[in-house]
Write a protein that holds these residues in place. Structure first.
Motif, mmCIF file in Angstrom:
data_model
loop_
_atom_site.group_PDB
_atom_site.id
_atom_site.type_symbol
_atom_site.label_atom_id
_atom_site.label_comp_id
_atom_site.label_asym_id
_atom_site.label_seq_id
_atom_site.Cartn_x
_atom_site.Cartn_y
_atom_site.Cartn_z
ATOM 1 N N GLY A 179 35.645 -35.179 -22.061
ATOM 2 C CA GLY A 179 36.855 -34.374 -21.921
ATOM 3 C C GLY A 179 36.742 -33.342 -20.812
ATOM 4 O O GLY A 179 37.641 -33.190 -19.979
ATOM 5 N N LEU A 180 35.626 -32.616 -20.754
ATOM 6 C CA LEU A 180 35.437 -31.598 -19.727
ATOM 7 C C LEU A 180 35.290 -32.228 -18.350
ATOM 8 O O LEU A 180 35.814 -31.704 -17.360
ATOM 9 N N GLY A 181 34.602 -33.352 -18.273
ATOM 10 C CA GLY A 181 34.429 -34.022 -16.983
ATOM 11 C C GLY A 181 35.745 -34.458 -16.377
ATOM 12 O O GLY A 181 36.003 -34.236 -15.199
ATOM 13 N N TRP A 182 36.622 -35.081 -17.182
ATOM 14 C CA TRP A 182 37.920 -35.500 -16.653
ATOM 15 C C TRP A 182 38.781 -34.307 -16.278
ATOM 16 O O TRP A 182 39.489 -34.334 -15.268
ATOM 17 N N ALA A 183 38.748 -33.242 -17.085
ATOM 18 C CA ALA A 183 39.544 -32.051 -16.770
ATOM 19 C C ALA A 183 39.114 -31.442 -15.443
ATOM 20 O O ALA A 183 39.952 -31.103 -14.600
ATOM 21 N N LEU A 184 37.806 -31.312 -15.231
ATOM 22 C CA LEU A 184 37.317 -30.736 -13.977
ATOM 23 C C LEU A 184 37.558 -31.670 -12.795
ATOM 24 O O LEU A 184 37.875 -31.214 -11.695
ATOM 25 N N LEU A 185 37.399 -32.962 -13.002
ATOM 26 C CA LEU A 185 37.577 -33.903 -11.901
ATOM 27 C C LEU A 185 39.031 -33.971 -11.453
ATOM 28 O O LEU A 185 39.325 -33.998 -10.258
ATOM 29 N N ILE A 186 39.967 -33.954 -12.393
ATOM 30 C CA ILE A 186 41.377 -34.095 -12.040
ATOM 31 C C ILE A 186 41.969 -32.770 -11.570
ATOM 32 O O ILE A 186 42.638 -32.713 -10.542
#
Length: 100
Positions: free
Chosen positions: A67-74
């Motif tokens: 969840g955190l990875g996708w939020a930061l990446l997008i």
């Protein structure tokens, strides 16, 4: 750290913040994939066993990293940008929290 977050809230991070946060998101997704792979390997270990607390912790970490990875990446630094609350909704005060 607090000064860095204030700069991100104002949108003054620039390209270093974009690059750093998006690479951090990609790294979190990589850690998520690594944790999921390790869980898959541990499930197929020859002596069948119940899940131990370490495996539960690894699964929880994997979900949080996803969840955190996708939020930061997008979103990148836009994730920390302050957004105005319309006047018809509850007002937020920094010291007191939400008020009506």
């Amino acid at each position: 750290m607090r000064a860095f977050l204030r700069r991100l809230e104002r949108g003054a991070g620039g390209w270093p913040a974009q690059l750093g946060l998006r690479l951090g998101g990609a790294a979190m997704l990589g850690l998520c994939a690594l944790a999921a792979w390790a869980l898959t390997v541990s499930m197929h270990r020859p002596p069948l066993h119940s899940a131990d607390p370490a495996e539960y912790g690894e699964a929880i970490f994997s979900v949080i990293a996803w969840g955190l990875g996708w939020a930061l990446l997008i979103e990148g630094p836009g994730l920390f940008r302050l957004i105005p609350v319309p006047p018809r909704h509850a007002r937020f005060d920094r010291q007191q929290g939400p008020t009506s």
